[in-house]
Design a protein around this motif. Structure first.
Motif, PDB file in Angstrom:
ATOM      1  N   VAL A  35       0.828  -1.208   0.000  1.00 31.68           N
ATOM      2  CA  VAL A  35       0.000   0.000   0.000  1.00 31.68           C
ATOM      3  C   VAL A  35       0.863   1.260   0.000  1.00 31.68           C
ATOM      4  O   VAL A  35       0.582   2.215  -0.740  1.00 31.68           O
ATOM      5  N   LEU A  36       1.903   1.267   0.818  1.00 32.93           N
ATOM      6  CA  LEU A  36       2.780   2.443   0.856  1.00 32.93           C
ATOM      7  C   LEU A  36       3.436   2.696  -0.501  1.00 32.93           C
ATOM      8  O   LEU A  36       3.540   3.848  -0.949  1.00 32.93           O
ATOM      9  N   ARG A  37       3.883   1.630  -1.150  1.00 30.41           N
ATOM     10  CA  ARG A  37       4.493   1.808  -2.464  1.00 30.41           C
ATOM     11  C   ARG A  37       3.483   2.318  -3.482  1.00 30.41           C
ATOM     12  O   ARG A  37       3.806   3.203  -4.307  1.00 30.41           O
ATOM     13  N   ALA A  38       2.274   1.799  -3.439  1.00 34.13           N
ATOM     14  CA  ALA A  38       1.251   2.228  -4.390  1.00 34.13           C
ATOM     15  C   ALA A  38       0.893   3.693  -4.192  1.00 34.13           C
ATOM     16  O   ALA A  38       0.785   4.462  -5.157  1.00 34.13           O
ATOM     17  N   VAL A  39       0.728   4.110  -2.929  1.00 38.25           N
ATOM     18  CA  VAL A  39       0.406   5.506  -2.649  1.00 38.25           C
ATOM     19  C   VAL A  39       1.567   6.417  -3.044  1.00 38.25           C
ATOM     20  O   VAL A  39       1.370   7.490  -3.634  1.00 38.25           O
ATOM     21  N   ALA A  45       3.783  10.525  -9.093  1.00 37.52           N
ATOM     22  CA  ALA A  45       3.469  10.874 -10.480  1.00 37.52           C
ATOM     23  C   ALA A  45       2.709  12.190 -10.554  1.00 37.52           C
ATOM     24  O   ALA A  45       2.949  13.013 -11.450  1.00 37.52           O
ATOM     25  N   LEU A  46       1.792  12.419  -9.615  1.00 34.59           N
ATOM     26  CA  LEU A  46       1.071  13.689  -9.586  1.00 34.59           C
ATOM     27  C   LEU A  46       2.021  14.850  -9.307  1.00 34.59           C
ATOM     28  O   LEU A  46       1.894  15.929  -9.908  1.00 34.59           O
ATOM     29  N   ALA A  47       2.974  14.636  -8.383  1.00 34.82           N
ATOM     30  CA  ALA A  47       3.927  15.696  -8.064  1.00 34.82           C
ATOM     31  C   ALA A  47       4.822  16.014  -9.264  1.00 34.82           C
ATOM     32  O   ALA A  47       5.133  17.181  -9.531  1.00 34.82           O
ATOM     33  N   SER A  48       5.241  14.993 -10.014  1.00 36.20           N
ATOM     34  CA  SER A  48       6.066  15.229 -11.201  1.00 36.20           C
ATOM     35  C   SER A  48       5.290  16.011 -12.252  1.00 36.20           C
ATOM     36  O   SER A  48       5.826  16.943 -12.875  1.00 36.20           O
ATOM     37  N   ARG A  49       4.048  15.659 -12.450  1.00 38.19           N
ATOM     38  CA  ARG A  49       3.226  16.372 -13.437  1.00 38.19           C
ATOM     39  C   ARG A  49       2.988  17.814 -13.018  1.00 38.19           C
ATOM     40  O   ARG A  49       3.031  18.734 -13.843  1.00 38.19           O
ATOM     41  N   ASP A  50       2.770  18.032 -11.720  1.00 36.67           N
ATOM     42  CA  ASP A  50       2.535  19.394 -11.247  1.00 36.67           C
ATOM     43  C   ASP A  50       3.800  20.238 -11.361  1.00 36.67           C
ATOM     44  O   ASP A  50       3.738  21.427 -11.704  1.00 36.67           O
ATOM     45  N   LEU A  51       4.966  19.647 -11.078  1.00 32.58           N
ATOM     46  CA  LEU A  51       6.219  20.394 -11.206  1.00 32.58           C
ATOM     47  C   LEU A  51       6.474  20.773 -12.665  1.00 32.58           C
ATOM     48  O   LEU A  51       6.950  21.877 -12.963  1.00 32.58           O
ATOM     49  N   LYS A  52       6.151  19.885 -13.578  1.00 36.15           N
ATOM     50  CA  LYS A  52       6.304  20.202 -14.998  1.00 36.15           C
ATOM     51  C   LYS A  52       5.414  21.365 -15.392  1.00 36.15           C
ATOM     52  O   LYS A  52       5.849  22.279 -16.118  1.00 36.15           O
TER      53      LYS A  52
END
Length: 542
Positions: A35-39, A45-52
């Motif tokens: 669960v920790l890995r999935a979260v 991925a959301l953080a990478s997209r937002d930084l872009k």
């Protein structure tokens, strides 16, 4: 002052305003780790997209674009997770901007140095404070090409700065470059991939005062139970109500545990971060919160009980204790550390040396520690020091930034204040005025030990040199005080200096007649030219 630059005033460093504690998430089940890995992967991925998206906005960023990005993230996570991601994105972008400005400043410094040296005749010796010309035509030619390269880099960096473009790597540029040097790093591709993915996960949540236990996303209750609010796409993994997943292990903060418990019981904000140490295969949870800014004591109060002056070096701290009059007491102390090896080893060495220094300061009964306000930003360039590569490495090895942060926070826990002083000429003047006079048959003095005295005296508000000039008129203190460190109420301050020890004793002359020893002069002006002013003991009466 004959070329000596103006010294900045000493000041008391403000205390820490934040606290962070860490504990291991031990005995996780395979389901917990899954669960920790999935979260972490989903939110990373959301953080990478937002930084872009933030980097694409550049200088056109506004509150409207921030709100739009947060709304898009909320659909795939939650409002609080989206807020934490966007805040981390802005912090990372701002850090990259500051680093970009520092890089431009470094390039400008190198360009100025190269232009100055290229303008001088070949073989010009220069001065003690400014480098001269280059030694040969070939070196002059190589440096002219380097100047052209630096000017091109500077133009490109300024263009990116004006356009608002930054270069950011989630996971770290150093780890990214390690992918091309796996043999030197002694890593396999699979080991590197595990580190890379773990660094790019996002398992963090900001606290919120007034909410239950200070955090709604990652919640830790007083008995140590840890639960996570899952993002909307992962809600099917929940094992508790309201889309939450409760981890098997319990948390017990050994350090500041009571302070943490008091905060969450009062529903005050606590931020949490969960991360995986790939080398050890262990999961950790870090709790952090803000504290009221520690009120610094006045400078005069910090000086009331003396001072410990600390000279920072690449492998040790050289410390000396001074009383409130600026007189050194006892013997010098050294606290060594080894900054080779891994980052964890260097950090542990620095903490251990600072701990010993602080414990000695507490035992000595002083209220403050004087330290140099070091900043080697302009001292590390190859343009300034040329072939002195080992000297540049020595300067780069001194942990100035980490030292300031750690020393201030650790000293505040023991009720000690930190007084920062101007570092100019401390080693030079300390060796000139204090190194030789303090050497005895049982005490050795280095220039670093003498620099500790210079730093302590500057922190106490006294000049580095041992004495002022003798008083005019006569031997009393009519025109002023003889020494620079004793106060008007100090006993024995008007005492005379002992006579010179090299004067021949009174007695019969070789021809058998007794010769009377000449009487001492009544005034300094009338003193014989052979008389020497011999410093007395290192007390405030000297």
């Amino acid at each position: 002052m004959g070329g000596v630059r103006e010294l900045a005033g000493s000041f008391v460093v403000p205390g820490p305003c934040g606290v962070a504690v860490r504990d291991r998430l031990g005995h996780l089940t395979p389901r917990d780790e899954e669960v920790l890995r999935a979260v972490g992967e989903h939110q990373g991925a959301l953080a990478s997209r937002d930084l872009k998206a933030r980097c694409a906005d550049g200088l056109e960023h506004s509150a409207q674009t921030w709100a739009a990005r947060k709304r898009d993230l909320t659909k795939e996570s939650s409002s609080r997770i989206a807020g934490a991601i966007t805040k981390a994105t802005h912090d990372q972008w701002a850090l990259a901007r500051r680093c970009q400005a520092a890089h431009i400043q470094t390039l400008e410094t190198g360009i100025r140095t190269l232009r100055h040296r290229l303008s001088l005749p070949i073989g010009d010796p220069g001065t003690k404070r400014a480098a001269g010309g280059y030694r040969s035509r070939s070196e002059w030619f190589r440096k002219s090409r380097r100047l052209a390269a630096l000017e091109d880099r500077h133009a490109a960096a300024v263009a990116e700065w004006q356009a608002g473009r930054v270069r950011v790597v989630r996971g770290g540029r150093r780890l990214l470059n390690t992918r091309h040097h796996l043999a030197e790093a002694r890593l396999t591709e699979e080991q590197w991939r595990q580190r890379w993915e773990a660094e790019r996960w996002f398992l963090a949540a900001d606290g919120e005062s007034g909410k239950r236990f200070g955090n709604e996303t990652i919640r830790v209750i007083p008995d140590g139970e840890v639960s996570i609010r899952l993002p909307a796409p992962l809600a099917h993994l929940a094992n508790a109500g309201h889309g939450r997943y409760v981890l098997t292990p319990r948390i017990d903060f050994a350090h500041r545990g009571q302070e943490w418990a008091d905060r969450i019981t009062a529903n005050r904000a606590v931020a949490y971060r969960i991360h995986l140490n790939v080398d050890r295969g262990r999961w950790y949870l870090t709790a952090s919160w803000q504290r009221p800014v520690v009120q610094t004591i006045p400078l005069e109060t910090a000086r009331a009980r003396g001072m410990i002056g600390v000279d920072t070096n690449a492998d040790h701290f050289a410390a000396y204790r001074l009383d409130r009059h600026g007189n050194p007491m006892g013997d010098p102390r050294r606290f060594g550390f080894d900054l080779s090896g891994t980052a964890g080893h260097r950090d542990a060495q620095l903490r251990h040396a600072l701990t010993r220094l602080i414990h000695w300061a507490v035992q000595a009964g002083v209220a403050a520690i004087g330290i140099e306000d070091l900043d080697f930003t302009t001292e590390k360039t190859r343009e300034k020091h040329g072939r002195r590569k080992r000297f540049r490495q020595l300067i780069s090895g001194i942990p100035t930034g980490k030292l300031k942060a750690r020393l201030v926070s650790m000293a505040a826990e023991h009720g000690l204040s930190i007084v920062a002083v101007d570092p100019a000429y401390t080693t030079l003047w300390g060796a000139q005025h204090w190194q030789k006079p303090l050497v005895t048959s049982r005490r050795t003095m280095s220039r670093h030990d003498a620099a500790g005295i210079a730093i302590g005296r500057r922190a106490l508000g006294y000049p580095v040199r041992r004495r002022t000039a003798p008083p005019p008129h006569d031997r009393s203190d009519r025109a002023g005080h003889r020494t620079a460190q004793a106060g008007p109420g100090s006993r024995g301050r008007e005492g005379t200096r002992p006579p010179a020890t090299d004067r021949p004793p009174a007695g019969p002359s070789p021809n058998g007649t007794r010769k009377r020893e000449p009487s001492a002069s009544n005034t300094v002006r009338d003193a014989p030219s052979t008389q020497q002013w011999v410093p007395d003991s290192l007390t405030h009466t000297g």
